[in-house]
Design a protein around this motif. Structure first.
Motif, short mmCIF file in Angstrom:
data_model
loop_
_atom_site.label_atom_id
_atom_site.label_comp_id
_atom_site.label_asym_id
_atom_site.label_seq_id
_atom_site.Cartn_x
_atom_site.Cartn_y
_atom_site.Cartn_z
N GLY A 212 0.72 15.84 -7.03
CA GLY A 212 -0.12 15.04 -6.12
C GLY A 212 -0.49 13.66 -6.56
N ALA A 213 -0.38 12.67 -5.96
CA ALA A 213 -0.79 11.28 -6.16
C ALA A 213 -2.23 11.32 -6.22
CB ALA A 213 -0.03 10.22 -5.25
N GLY B 135 0.70 -1.20 0.02
CA GLY B 135 0.00 -0.15 -0.01
C GLY B 135 0.73 1.21 -0.01
N SER B 136 2.16 1.13 0.16
CA SER B 136 3.03 2.31 0.21
C SER B 136 2.98 2.94 -1.49
CB SER B 136 4.34 2.08 0.53
OG SER B 136 4.63 1.61 1.73
N LEU B 137 3.03 4.23 -1.49
CA LEU B 137 3.12 5.10 -2.44
C LEU B 137 4.49 5.85 -2.83
CD1 LEU B 137 -0.03 6.42 -4.21
CD2 LEU B 137 1.83 7.85 -4.07
N ARG B 138 4.96 5.83 -4.03
CA ARG B 138 6.03 6.38 -4.09
C ARG B 138 5.70 7.43 -5.61
NH1 ARG B 138 10.82 5.38 -1.88
NH2 ARG B 138 10.87 3.49 -0.49
N PHE C 167 4.53 4.79 -8.15
CA PHE C 167 3.80 3.36 -8.16
C PHE C 167 3.26 3.18 -6.57
CE2 PHE C 167 8.18 2.86 -7.10
CZ PHE C 167 8.12 2.16 -6.09
N GLN C 168 2.33 2.24 -6.59
CA GLN C 168 1.97 1.68 -5.29
C GLN C 168 2.35 0.32 -5.03
OE1 GLN C 168 -2.42 1.60 -4.36
NE2 GLN C 168 -1.88 2.33 -2.54
N ILE D 199 3.20 7.10 2.82
CA ILE D 199 3.86 7.96 1.67
C ILE D 199 4.67 8.86 2.37
CG2 ILE D 199 1.72 9.79 2.00
CD1 ILE D 199 2.12 10.16 -1.27
N SER D 200 6.03 9.42 1.63
CA SER D 200 6.68 10.42 2.38
C SER D 200 6.20 11.65 2.41
CB SER D 200 7.79 10.33 1.32
OG SER D 200 7.78 11.13 0.20
N GLU D 201 6.87 12.30 3.42
CA GLU D 201 6.41 13.71 3.38
C GLU D 201 6.63 14.49 2.18
OE1 GLU D 201 7.50 17.77 6.01
OE2 GLU D 201 8.03 16.08 7.00
#
Length: 186
Positions: free
Chosen positions: A150-151, A59-62, A124-125, A167-169
């Protein structure tokens, strides 16, 4: 003989690349990049960088990242461990597919890659834990030319397959596009 099956996707210049395995009882051989074979898909520049990314959590997003001209880059994105939902957004000024997006599942098992042209945002996620993404770029990273969107930008409307777990700051602070945004000039 090409080691790839190349498919045009819905956004002009965006390609799905499927690697063909040659295998025997020991395992397989698969070519990840070949300048001669990928020239027909539009990759005509040298590889400037090869990057490896590891993301631990499902579920992480970059993303969504890009570089402005004259540092705009093509990317060839491969998931070599786990599964990801890879997304490209057309930001090219004057493109008939301006602000449209395409998502594709990439995994070690399906041997698919995305060839992303200059002028696209990419991100990607992760669809599984412990994903590794190997990608080549046609231009070195240039911090002063870096951009992002923005994603969850409503002007683009990406439908992510999972709730965003991490998601990173930096990525969460990419600005939303304004109605005045006319795109990236290459």
């Amino acid at each position: 003989m090409s080691r790839f099956e190349i498919t045009d996707l819905s956004l002009s210049g965006l390609k799905r690349i499927e690697r063909k395995n040659i295998g025997d009882s020991r395992g397989f051989f698969s070519r990840v990049f070949c300048a001669e074979d990928l020239a027909e898909a539009g990759w005509v520049k040298p590889i400037a960088q090869i990057n490896l990314n590891r993301t631990s959590r499902t579920g992480s997003l970059r993303g969504m990242h890009f570089q402005y001209a004259p540092h705009a880059e093509m990317k060839l994105v491969n998931c070599i461990r786990g599964r990801i939902f890879d997304v490209a957004v057309d930001l090219r000024a004057g493109s008939p597919t301006f602000l449209q997006w395409h998502g594709e599942e990439l995994s070690a098992e399906n041997r698919r890659s995305l060839l992303i042209p200059e002028g696209f945002a990419h991100g990607f996620q992760t669809l599984s834990d412990d994903c590794e993404v190997l990608y080549m770029t046609s231009h070195p990273y240039a911090p002063d030319a870096e951009g992002g969107i923005g994603a969850l930008d409503p002007m683009v409307g990406i439908t992510w397959p999972l709730e965003i777990a991490d998601i990173s700051e930096r990525d969460s602070n990419h600005p939303a596009l304004s109605q005045a945004f006319e795109g990236i000039r290459l």
